[in-house]
Design an enzyme around this catalytic site. Sequence first.
Site, PDB file in Angstrom:
ATOM      1  N   GLU A  70       0.866  -1.189   0.000  1.00 30.68           N
ATOM      2  CA  GLU A  70       0.000   0.000   0.000  1.00 30.68           C
ATOM      3  C   GLU A  70       0.901   1.237   0.000  1.00 30.68           C
ATOM      4  O   GLU A  70       1.940   1.253   0.648  1.00 30.68           O
ATOM      5  CB  GLU A  70      -0.877  -0.006   1.266  1.00 30.68           C
ATOM      6  CG  GLU A  70      -1.822   1.184   1.328  1.00 30.68           C
ATOM      7  CD  GLU A  70      -2.695   1.191   2.601  1.00 30.68           C
ATOM      8  OE1 GLU A  70      -2.277   0.652   3.628  1.00 30.68           O
ATOM      9  OE2 GLU A  70      -3.801   1.759   2.529  1.00 30.68           O
ATOM     10  N   LYS A 139      -9.778   1.449  -2.614  1.00 27.40           N
ATOM     11  CA  LYS A 139     -10.051   0.946  -1.254  1.00 27.40           C
ATOM     12  C   LYS A 139     -11.511   1.203  -0.885  1.00 27.40           C
ATOM     13  O   LYS A 139     -11.989   2.350  -0.944  1.00 27.40           O
ATOM     14  CB  LYS A 139      -9.104   1.659  -0.295  1.00 27.40           C
ATOM     15  CG  LYS A 139      -9.085   1.119   1.109  1.00 27.40           C
ATOM     16  CD  LYS A 139      -8.039   1.923   1.898  1.00 27.40           C
ATOM     17  CE  LYS A 139      -7.655   1.316   3.198  1.00 27.40           C
ATOM     18  NZ  LYS A 139      -6.536   2.055   3.812  1.00 27.40           N
ATOM     19  N   CYS A 180      -5.525  -3.090   2.685  1.00 31.21           N
ATOM     20  CA  CYS A 180      -5.342  -2.883   4.116  1.00 31.21           C
ATOM     21  C   CYS A 180      -6.616  -3.035   4.947  1.00 31.21           C
ATOM     22  O   CYS A 180      -7.029  -4.149   5.230  1.00 31.21           O
ATOM     23  CB  CYS A 180      -4.671  -1.531   4.334  1.00 31.21           C
ATOM     24  SG  CYS A 180      -3.737  -1.485   5.874  1.00 31.21           S
TER      25      CYS A 180
HETATM   26  O1  LIG Z   1      -6.818  -1.854  10.168  1.00 36.49           O
HETATM   27  C1  LIG Z   1      -5.775  -1.423  10.650  1.00 36.49           C
HETATM   28  O2  LIG Z   1      -5.482  -1.603  11.809  1.00 36.49           O
HETATM   29  C2  LIG Z   1      -4.813  -0.655   9.818  1.00 36.49           C
HETATM   30  C3  LIG Z   1      -5.410  -0.237   8.525  1.00 36.49           C
HETATM   31  C4  LIG Z   1      -4.559   0.652   7.733  1.00 36.49           C
HETATM   32  O3  LIG Z   1      -3.477   1.002   8.118  1.00 36.49           O
HETATM   33  C5  LIG Z   1      -5.018   1.079   6.432  1.00 36.49           C
HETATM   34  O4  LIG Z   1      -6.137   0.772   6.041  1.00 36.49           O
HETATM   35  O5  LIG Z   1      -4.239   1.755   5.739  1.00 36.49           O
END
Ligand SMILES: O=C(O)CCC(=O)C(=O)O
Length: 304
Positions: A70, A139, A180
């Site tokens: 990411e 996303k 993520c």
């Molecule tokens: O869900 C998490 O704890 C981290 C998610 C995250 O860093 C993101 O979505 O970029």
Amino acid sequence: MSLKRRHSTTQNASEQLQVLMSTLIKTMSKFRLAVIQLHVTKVKADNLSRARRLIREAAGQGAQVVVLPECFNSPYGSSFFPEYAETIPGESSQVLSEVAKETRVYLVGGSLPEADSGKLYNTCPVFGPDGSLLLKHRKIHLFDIDVPGKIRFQESETLSPGSRLSVFETPYCKIGVGICYDMRFAELAQLYAKKGCHLLVYPGAFNMTTGPAHWELLQRARALDNQVYVATASPARDETASYVAWGYSTVVSPWGEVLSKAGSEEAVIYADIDLEYLTDVRQQIPINAQRRTDLYTVNAVKED
Ligand SMILES: O=C(O)CCC(=O)C(=O)O
């Protein structure tokens, strides 16, 4: 040629064809996946050239599918998204397309801040081995959390959510893409599995609070629930960054085992994805056939 001899020649040819077909099926049922845990800096050109070098390295090690992290071309953070945002196609995706074509790999291009029609998205572009853009995953679930005294992050302050599921086909298997925070939503993974995906990839950048607590657990849960392979690609940890990524990019098997795992530093990790093994796991523990769809079901509300 006597009839008997002609018969045995035909039989030989058909046996050879069968052997060839079964070798081909076996070859197609295995492939090598590489996950690049990239050291991401504030210098976009450096991020791009390092990504290109490591994609070449992965392809040189026989990888047919390669995954970047990411925000692979910009630091992760709300203030950086507008500054680093690009259109897709655009500068970074052009580099990814070229290197996918040069190395003949399927390239899951991590994510980058994407600018489109006055909005910003956290977007993963995926390229085929001919360099074509196969899809863009925006996303779906924005990372908005508040853990007092630990971490507060509000992606929705600058980003808009995507509203499409993203699946692409390869000669080996279908692959579902999430970014993520998307990994926290079991329903998305279930829908991907329902659509026939055997591998789910999540470029992601968990942090020093949720990383140790949830990163591996979520991957193993998604893998086990759906009897699929799961791969995550994180940026390498940089203690000087405003958002410190956890690292530990991982590949998990349909049995829920960790097959391959990076540490916190820049690395390329590999896993041989074996679709016959996945079939075995599904036969041994046949939850797909045992689901009580008369009592519950997970459906996409909107189909593309
Ligand atoms: O869900 C998490 O704890 C981290 C998610 C995250 O860093 C993101 O979505 O970029």
